[in-house]
Design a protein around this motif. Structure first.
Motif, PDB file in Angstrom:
ATOM      1  N   THR A  76       0.821  -1.207   0.000  1.00  0.00           N
ATOM      2  CA  THR A  76       0.000   0.000   0.000  1.00  0.00           C
ATOM      3  C   THR A  76       0.859   1.262   0.000  1.00  0.00           C
ATOM      4  O   THR A  76       0.383   2.331  -0.382  1.00  0.00           O
ATOM      5  CB  THR A  76      -0.937   0.023   1.221  1.00  0.00           C
ATOM      6  OG1 THR A  76      -0.174  -0.181   2.411  1.00  0.00           O
ATOM      7  CG2 THR A  76      -1.989  -1.073   1.098  1.00  0.00           C
ATOM      8  N   GLU A  77       2.109   1.142   0.420  1.00  0.00           N
ATOM      9  CA  GLU A  77       3.057   2.258   0.337  1.00  0.00           C
ATOM     10  C   GLU A  77       4.444   1.720   0.017  1.00  0.00           C
ATOM     11  O   GLU A  77       4.845   0.672   0.529  1.00  0.00           O
ATOM     12  CB  GLU A  77       3.134   3.043   1.650  1.00  0.00           C
ATOM     13  CG  GLU A  77       1.879   3.807   2.014  1.00  0.00           C
ATOM     14  CD  GLU A  77       2.062   4.653   3.267  1.00  0.00           C
ATOM     15  OE1 GLU A  77       3.098   5.351   3.376  1.00  0.00           O
ATOM     16  OE2 GLU A  77       1.175   4.604   4.142  1.00  0.00           O
ATOM     17  N   LEU A  78       5.162   2.447  -0.804  1.00  0.00           N
ATOM     18  CA  LEU A  78       6.580   2.161  -1.072  1.00  0.00           C
ATOM     19  C   LEU A  78       7.209   3.466  -1.523  1.00  0.00           C
ATOM     20  O   LEU A  78       7.050   3.872  -2.679  1.00  0.00           O
ATOM     21  CB  LEU A  78       6.746   1.080  -2.143  1.00  0.00           C
ATOM     22  CG  LEU A  78       8.191   0.769  -2.537  1.00  0.00           C
ATOM     23  CD1 LEU A  78       8.981   0.254  -1.337  1.00  0.00           C
ATOM     24  CD2 LEU A  78       8.260  -0.229  -3.676  1.00  0.00           C
ATOM     25  N   ALA A  79       7.908   4.119  -0.594  1.00  0.00           N
ATOM     26  CA  ALA A  79       8.401   5.467  -0.845  1.00  0.00           C
ATOM     27  C   ALA A  79       9.170   5.624  -2.161  1.00  0.00           C
ATOM     28  O   ALA A  79       8.955   6.591  -2.886  1.00  0.00           O
ATOM     29  CB  ALA A  79       9.250   5.934   0.336  1.00  0.00           C
ATOM     30  N   ASP A  98      -0.137   2.737  -4.386  1.00  0.00           N
ATOM     31  CA  ASP A  98      -0.978   1.899  -3.529  1.00  0.00           C
ATOM     32  C   ASP A  98      -1.514   0.783  -4.413  1.00  0.00           C
ATOM     33  O   ASP A  98      -2.493   0.956  -5.146  1.00  0.00           O
ATOM     34  CB  ASP A  98      -2.110   2.734  -2.934  1.00  0.00           C
ATOM     35  CG  ASP A  98      -2.959   1.946  -1.935  1.00  0.00           C
ATOM     36  OD1 ASP A  98      -3.015   0.704  -2.057  1.00  0.00           O
ATOM     37  OD2 ASP A  98      -3.574   2.570  -1.055  1.00  0.00           O
ATOM     38  N   GLN A  99      -0.850  -0.364  -4.362  1.00  0.00           N
ATOM     39  CA  GLN A  99      -1.183  -1.456  -5.272  1.00  0.00           C
ATOM     40  C   GLN A  99      -2.583  -1.994  -5.020  1.00  0.00           C
ATOM     41  O   GLN A  99      -3.269  -2.422  -5.958  1.00  0.00           O
ATOM     42  CB  GLN A  99      -0.139  -2.569  -5.133  1.00  0.00           C
ATOM     43  CG  GLN A  99       1.263  -2.111  -5.499  1.00  0.00           C
ATOM     44  CD  GLN A  99       2.329  -3.161  -5.234  1.00  0.00           C
ATOM     45  OE1 GLN A  99       2.032  -4.262  -4.791  1.00  0.00           O
ATOM     46  NE2 GLN A  99       3.582  -2.821  -5.499  1.00  0.00           N
ATOM     47  N   ASN A 101       1.305  -6.643   7.116  1.00  0.00           N
ATOM     48  CA  ASN A 101       2.264  -7.603   7.652  1.00  0.00           C
ATOM     49  C   ASN A 101       3.494  -6.871   8.170  1.00  0.00           C
ATOM     50  O   ASN A 101       4.136  -7.319   9.113  1.00  0.00           O
ATOM     51  CB  ASN A 101       2.675  -8.620   6.597  1.00  0.00           C
ATOM     52  CG  ASN A 101       1.642  -9.717   6.425  1.00  0.00           C
ATOM     53  OD1 ASN A 101       0.646  -9.757   7.126  1.00  0.00           O
ATOM     54  ND2 ASN A 101       1.876 -10.610   5.486  1.00  0.00           N
ATOM     55  N   TYR A 102       3.832  -5.769   7.531  1.00  0.00           N
ATOM     56  CA  TYR A 102       4.981  -4.963   7.961  1.00  0.00           C
ATOM     57  C   TYR A 102       4.743  -3.509   7.585  1.00  0.00           C
ATOM     58  O   TYR A 102       4.030  -3.179   6.638  1.00  0.00           O
ATOM     59  CB  TYR A 102       6.285  -5.473   7.327  1.00  0.00           C
ATOM     60  CG  TYR A 102       6.192  -5.672   5.834  1.00  0.00           C
ATOM     61  CD1 TYR A 102       6.379  -4.621   4.948  1.00  0.00           C
ATOM     62  CD2 TYR A 102       5.894  -6.926   5.309  1.00  0.00           C
ATOM     63  CE1 TYR A 102       6.281  -4.809   3.584  1.00  0.00           C
ATOM     64  CE2 TYR A 102       5.790  -7.129   3.952  1.00  0.00           C
ATOM     65  CZ  TYR A 102       5.988  -6.062   3.089  1.00  0.00           C
ATOM     66  OH  TYR A 102       5.873  -6.257   1.738  1.00  0.00           O
ATOM     67  N   ASN A 103       5.313  -2.627   8.389  1.00  0.00           N
ATOM     68  CA  ASN A 103       5.271  -1.188   8.162  1.00  0.00           C
ATOM     69  C   ASN A 103       6.573  -0.643   8.724  1.00  0.00           C
ATOM     70  O   ASN A 103       6.735  -0.523   9.934  1.00  0.00           O
ATOM     71  CB  ASN A 103       4.063  -0.564   8.865  1.00  0.00           C
ATOM     72  CG  ASN A 103       3.938   0.930   8.605  1.00  0.00           C
ATOM     73  OD1 ASN A 103       4.915   1.606   8.311  1.00  0.00           O
ATOM     74  ND2 ASN A 103       2.723   1.438   8.731  1.00  0.00           N
ATOM     75  N   ARG A 144       8.109   5.250   3.893  1.00  0.00           N
ATOM     76  CA  ARG A 144       8.046   3.936   4.511  1.00  0.00           C
ATOM     77  C   ARG A 144       7.590   2.887   3.497  1.00  0.00           C
ATOM     78  O   ARG A 144       7.134   3.207   2.405  1.00  0.00           O
ATOM     79  CB  ARG A 144       7.093   3.963   5.708  1.00  0.00           C
ATOM     80  CG  ARG A 144       5.672   4.398   5.381  1.00  0.00           C
ATOM     81  CD  ARG A 144       4.861   4.596   6.634  1.00  0.00           C
ATOM     82  NE  ARG A 144       3.457   4.857   6.348  1.00  0.00           N
ATOM     83  CZ  ARG A 144       2.505   4.936   7.266  1.00  0.00           C
ATOM     84  NH1 ARG A 144       2.807   4.785   8.539  1.00  0.00           N
ATOM     85  NH2 ARG A 144       1.250   5.167   6.935  1.00  0.00           N
ATOM     86  N   VAL A 145       7.724   1.639   3.913  1.00  0.00           N
ATOM     87  CA  VAL A 145       7.268   0.503   3.112  1.00  0.00           C
ATOM     88  C   VAL A 145       6.187  -0.209   3.923  1.00  0.00           C
ATOM     89  O   VAL A 145       6.421  -0.619   5.061  1.00  0.00           O
ATOM     90  CB  VAL A 145       8.419  -0.478   2.811  1.00  0.00           C
ATOM     91  CG1 VAL A 145       7.904  -1.657   1.983  1.00  0.00           C
ATOM     92  CG2 VAL A 145       9.549   0.235   2.079  1.00  0.00           C
ATOM     93  N   VAL A 146       5.007  -0.344   3.337  1.00  0.00           N
ATOM     94  CA  VAL A 146       3.871  -0.960   4.012  1.00  0.00           C
ATOM     95  C   VAL A 146       3.304  -2.031   3.086  1.00  0.00           C
ATOM     96  O   VAL A 146       2.979  -1.750   1.925  1.00  0.00           O
ATOM     97  CB  VAL A 146       2.775   0.063   4.351  1.00  0.00           C
ATOM     98  CG1 VAL A 146       1.635  -0.617   5.129  1.00  0.00           C
ATOM     99  CG2 VAL A 146       3.342   1.229   5.141  1.00  0.00           C
ATOM    100  N   GLY A 147       3.184  -3.256   3.582  1.00  0.00           N
ATOM    101  CA  GLY A 147       2.654  -4.316   2.740  1.00  0.00           C
ATOM    102  C   GLY A 147       2.033  -5.439   3.537  1.00  0.00           C
ATOM    103  O   GLY A 147       2.262  -5.568   4.748  1.00  0.00           O
TER     104      GLY A 147
END
Length: 302
Positions: free
Chosen positions: A110-113, A118-119, A137-139, A146-149
């Motif tokens: 949903t985030e990848l700087a 937002d996939q 699962n991770y943020n 940040r990386v959020v997925g």
């Protein structure tokens, strides 16, 4: 104290303050700004609902591990935004062709700087599935980078938030590798609420994978539930046997491979529905946009 010494001390103090600020922002993001066990729910009111191929009394599901849209090249290397969007557009074409009612996504960002897309929302919009739930699962990173997925569920009909539960083997928030949760929501089928879980279970330790499967069953209890996603377990392995042997689920517990890597071709993805639902169709889509092929299952709701 000499002028040079004062300058050195000032630089050291400034660098120390910056380091403390960075650590503070990192901790703030991971501890306070992450969703963690709270599913993130969206209703995209401006998205027209796509047609369904399922007649009344039937439902079509797709389970798809999208491998982060192949945004991550390893280490601190990332693909361009244009590359990721091209991958996602192709994935959306594959999903749309199936006209599903619900899509379960694994390994979705949903985030990848470095190439921020937002996939989950992108695929929901492209596929005409306006009811969206995402579970972290991770943020990891900073509030502004940040990386959020994790996992996600896209639906033609409304979803109700339930939980995003921690699974066995979970590590502190700053560790992204093999950190797993299971996203649970509820939706109505046949006039009654049914749990739905989007999964991506342990791929490294099969004993832990089995523990996670038992956790899922314990959480579901006697409620009707749909479990879907990347179980990282083959048909003959313990986790799939455990779920089958409960007698609480219907679906294809075996079938063609869904994961391909080099010479490997394995069945790792499944869609299990409540016992009593009749499996009308189960097939793997022959598309290599991801290293996992989309799994399509159609059930008659009972």
């Amino acid at each position: 104290m000499s002028r040079r010494t004062r300058r050195v001390l000032w630089v050291v103090a400034a660098l120390g303050s910056l380091a403390l600020l960075a650590v503070g922002l990192f901790a703030l993001n991971g501890l306070a700004l992450a969703d963690r066990q709270a599913p993130r729910m969206q209703q995209l009111a401006d998205v027209p609902v796509a047609p369904s191929r399922s007649p009344a009394g039937e439902v079509t599901f797709v389970s798809y591990n999208i491998a982060k849209g192949f945004a991550h090249k390893g280490g601190l290397k990332f693909e361009s935004r244009e590359f990721v969007l091209a991958k996602l557009r192709r994935m959306a074409e594959v999903i749309r062709a199936e006209q599903p009612d619900v899509v379960f996504l694994s390994e979705a960002l949903t985030e990848l700087a470095p190439c921020n897309v937002d996939q989950v929302e992108f695929l929901a919009r492209e596929c005409g599935l306006p009811h969206v739930a995402a579970g972290e699962n991770y943020n990891v990173g900073f509030p502004f980078a940040r990386v959020v997925g994790g996992n996600a569920i896209l639906s033609r009909t409304p979803l109700t938030s339930v939980a995003n539960i921690d699974l066995a083997g979970r590590k502190p928030f700053w560790v992204t590798g093999n950190n797993r949760r299971a996203l649970f929501v509820s939706a109505e089928f046949g006039g009654r609420p049914v749990l739905m879980a989007a999964l991506h279970n342990d791929s490294f330790d099969m004993r832990n994978n089995l523990t996670q499967a038992q956790q899922l069953l314990d959480f579901v209890g006697d409620r009707p539930a749909i479990l879907a996603g990347d179980f990282n377990n083959r048909p003959e392995n313990a986790s799939i046997k455990l779920i089958r042997d409960t007698g609480k689920f219907s679906g294809a517990f075996d079938g063609p491979p869904t994961f391909f890597e080099g010479t490997r071709a394995e069945r790792l993805d499944y869609i299990f529905a409540p016992v009593g639902w009749e499996l009308l169709e189960s097939r793997v889509v022959a598309d290599d946009t991801s290293d996992h092929r989309p799994l399509v299952c159609r059930f008659k709701v009972k």
